[in-house]
Design a protein around this motif. Structure first.
Motif, mmCIF file in Angstrom:
data_model
loop_
_atom_site.group_PDB
_atom_site.id
_atom_site.type_symbol
_atom_site.label_atom_id
_atom_site.label_comp_id
_atom_site.label_asym_id
_atom_site.label_seq_id
_atom_site.Cartn_x
_atom_site.Cartn_y
_atom_site.Cartn_z
ATOM 1 N N GLU A 181 0.833 -1.200 0.000
ATOM 2 C CA GLU A 181 0.000 0.000 0.000
ATOM 3 C C GLU A 181 0.868 1.250 0.000
ATOM 4 O OE1 GLU A 181 -3.369 0.733 -0.182
ATOM 5 O OE2 GLU A 181 -3.400 -1.346 -0.908
ATOM 6 N N SER A 182 1.964 1.203 0.753
ATOM 7 C CA SER A 182 2.884 2.336 0.765
ATOM 8 C C SER A 182 3.581 2.492 -0.579
ATOM 9 C CB SER A 182 3.920 2.159 1.876
ATOM 10 O OG SER A 182 3.299 2.227 3.142
ATOM 11 N N VAL A 183 3.964 1.381 -1.195
ATOM 12 C CA VAL A 183 4.559 1.426 -2.535
ATOM 13 C C VAL A 183 3.586 2.064 -3.517
ATOM 14 C CG1 VAL A 183 5.327 0.011 -4.491
ATOM 15 C CG2 VAL A 183 6.114 -0.526 -2.181
ATOM 16 N N LYS A 184 2.336 1.652 -3.441
ATOM 17 C CA LYS A 184 1.316 2.197 -4.335
ATOM 18 C C LYS A 184 1.158 3.701 -4.148
ATOM 19 C CE LYS A 184 -3.566 1.614 -5.611
ATOM 20 N NZ LYS A 184 -4.827 0.868 -5.313
ATOM 21 N N TYR A 185 1.219 4.147 -2.902
ATOM 22 C CA TYR A 185 1.105 5.580 -2.613
ATOM 23 C C TYR A 185 2.245 6.362 -3.264
ATOM 24 C CZ TYR A 185 1.436 9.914 0.069
ATOM 25 O OH TYR A 185 1.559 11.232 0.442
ATOM 26 N N ILE A 186 3.483 5.869 -3.093
ATOM 27 C CA ILE A 186 4.642 6.544 -3.680
ATOM 28 C C ILE A 186 4.555 6.519 -5.204
ATOM 29 C CG2 ILE A 186 7.155 6.609 -3.824
ATOM 30 C CD1 ILE A 186 6.022 7.299 -1.084
ATOM 31 N N GLU A 192 3.761 9.225 -10.469
ATOM 32 C CA GLU A 192 2.907 9.442 -11.638
ATOM 33 C C GLU A 192 2.559 10.920 -11.783
ATOM 34 O OE1 GLU A 192 -0.907 7.291 -13.768
ATOM 35 O OE2 GLU A 192 -0.679 7.145 -11.598
ATOM 36 N N GLY A 193 2.317 11.588 -10.672
ATOM 37 C CA GLY A 193 2.027 13.016 -10.731
ATOM 38 C C GLY A 193 3.200 13.816 -11.266
ATOM 39 N N GLU A 194 4.419 13.437 -10.874
ATOM 40 C CA GLU A 194 5.613 14.119 -11.384
ATOM 41 C C GLU A 194 5.803 13.859 -12.875
ATOM 42 O OE1 GLU A 194 7.577 16.309 -9.635
ATOM 43 O OE2 GLU A 194 5.892 16.063 -8.268
ATOM 44 N N LEU A 195 5.533 12.651 -13.315
ATOM 45 C CA LEU A 195 5.658 12.331 -14.739
ATOM 46 C C LEU A 195 4.669 13.142 -15.569
ATOM 47 C CD1 LEU A 195 6.071 8.439 -14.618
ATOM 48 C CD2 LEU A 195 7.859 10.187 -14.733
ATOM 49 N N LEU A 199 12.720 -2.304 -7.114
ATOM 50 C CA LEU A 199 13.043 -3.640 -7.613
ATOM 51 C C LEU A 199 11.840 -4.443 -8.068
ATOM 52 C CD1 LEU A 199 15.729 -2.878 -6.230
ATOM 53 C CD2 LEU A 199 15.894 -5.243 -5.443
ATOM 54 N N ALA A 200 10.654 -4.094 -7.567
ATOM 55 C CA ALA A 200 9.499 -4.935 -7.885
ATOM 56 C C ALA A 200 8.232 -4.141 -8.154
ATOM 57 C CB ALA A 200 9.239 -5.909 -6.726
ATOM 58 N N GLY A 204 11.187 3.188 5.587
ATOM 59 C CA GLY A 204 11.199 3.936 4.336
ATOM 60 C C GLY A 204 12.156 3.331 3.334
ATOM 61 N N CYS A 205 13.264 2.776 3.830
ATOM 62 C CA CYS A 205 14.190 2.042 2.977
ATOM 63 C C CYS A 205 13.494 0.821 2.378
ATOM 64 C CB CYS A 205 15.403 1.602 3.795
ATOM 65 S SG CYS A 205 16.434 0.353 3.018
ATOM 66 N N ALA A 206 12.763 0.095 3.200
ATOM 67 C CA ALA A 206 12.071 -1.105 2.729
ATOM 68 C C ALA A 206 11.101 -0.770 1.597
ATOM 69 C CB ALA A 206 11.330 -1.766 3.890
ATOM 70 N N VAL A 207 10.324 0.289 1.785
ATOM 71 C CA VAL A 207 9.364 0.698 0.758
ATOM 72 C C VAL A 207 10.095 1.120 -0.520
ATOM 73 C CG1 VAL A 207 7.612 2.414 0.145
ATOM 74 C CG2 VAL A 207 7.607 1.385 2.425
#
Length: 208
Positions: free
Chosen positions: A53-58, A63-66, A92-93, A83-86
């Protein structure tokens, strides 16, 4: 945010997502022997869902920056501890695995789980396939670079966990795409030297 976000395409935007519940770091495994039967998949489904869910948020922020005209190769994600984990998982994935400019992971780990493993395998196999076409060991098969830093006295995320994560990252992106540093005597915190190394990394991968 650490810096104001404006709508000029050449601006720098810093985003700091809110924290979530602690995620188990799991046990160690040899990257070269990863498979669905190994403990690569020992992450609980609840923890796995939280971090994705955190990955999706980032990814939504990216996408907004693009859409504002920022090039994907100039996007860098990074974080400390969870934050490193996310950040590492996203690079990578995630949706743009291997395509963003870089990933910075400080005092953290690489999450496990089936979705994470499958995403990393897709990136790794694509990289290896390009090597086979363009020449074994050719540098630059993927554009993304990764920086990882960790203190040797980190009691929250021990060095064995960091070194395991580093080996799995290297296995995925290739040694030439990974820069890592260990900081003698440093606990679960950052230091001036760590930030200097990080800034040097960023200057190299995202030039003016």
């Amino acid at each position: 945010p650490n810096a104001p976000h404006n709508h000029e395409a050449n601006s720098t935007a810093w985003y700091t997502p809110t924290s979530f519940s602690p995620i188990p770091v799991g046990s160690s495994s040899a990257p070269s022997e990863e498979s669905p039967e190994d403990d690569e998949f020992n992450e609980s489904s609840e923890s796995e869902n939280e971090i994705w869910e955190s990955v999706k948020y980032i990814e939504g922020l990216i996408e907004g920056e693009l859409e504002r005209g920022v090039e994907l190769g100039r996007v860098v994600v990074g974080g400390f501890s969870q934050g490193c984990a996310v950040s590492v998982l996203l690079g990578l994935a995630g949706r743009w695995k291997g395509e963003i400019g870089g990933v910075v992971g400080l005092s953290g780990y690489l999450p496990r789980g089936r979705r994470a493993w499958e995403g990393r395998e897709e990136l790794r196999k694509g990289r290896v396939a390009k090597q086979g076409v363009e020449g074994e060991g050719k540098e630059g098969e993927i554009r993304m670079r990764v920086f990882m830093g960790h203190g040797t006295r980190d009691m929250l995320i021990p060095m064995r966990v960091f070194r395991d994560a580093r080996e799995r990252v290297k296995y995925t992106v290739g040694e030439e795409n990974l820069e890592s540093q260990e900081y003698e005597g440093l606990g679960h915190t950052a230091s001036g030297r760590m930030f200097r190394d990080m800034c040097g990394f960023l200057e190299n991968i995202v030039p003016e």
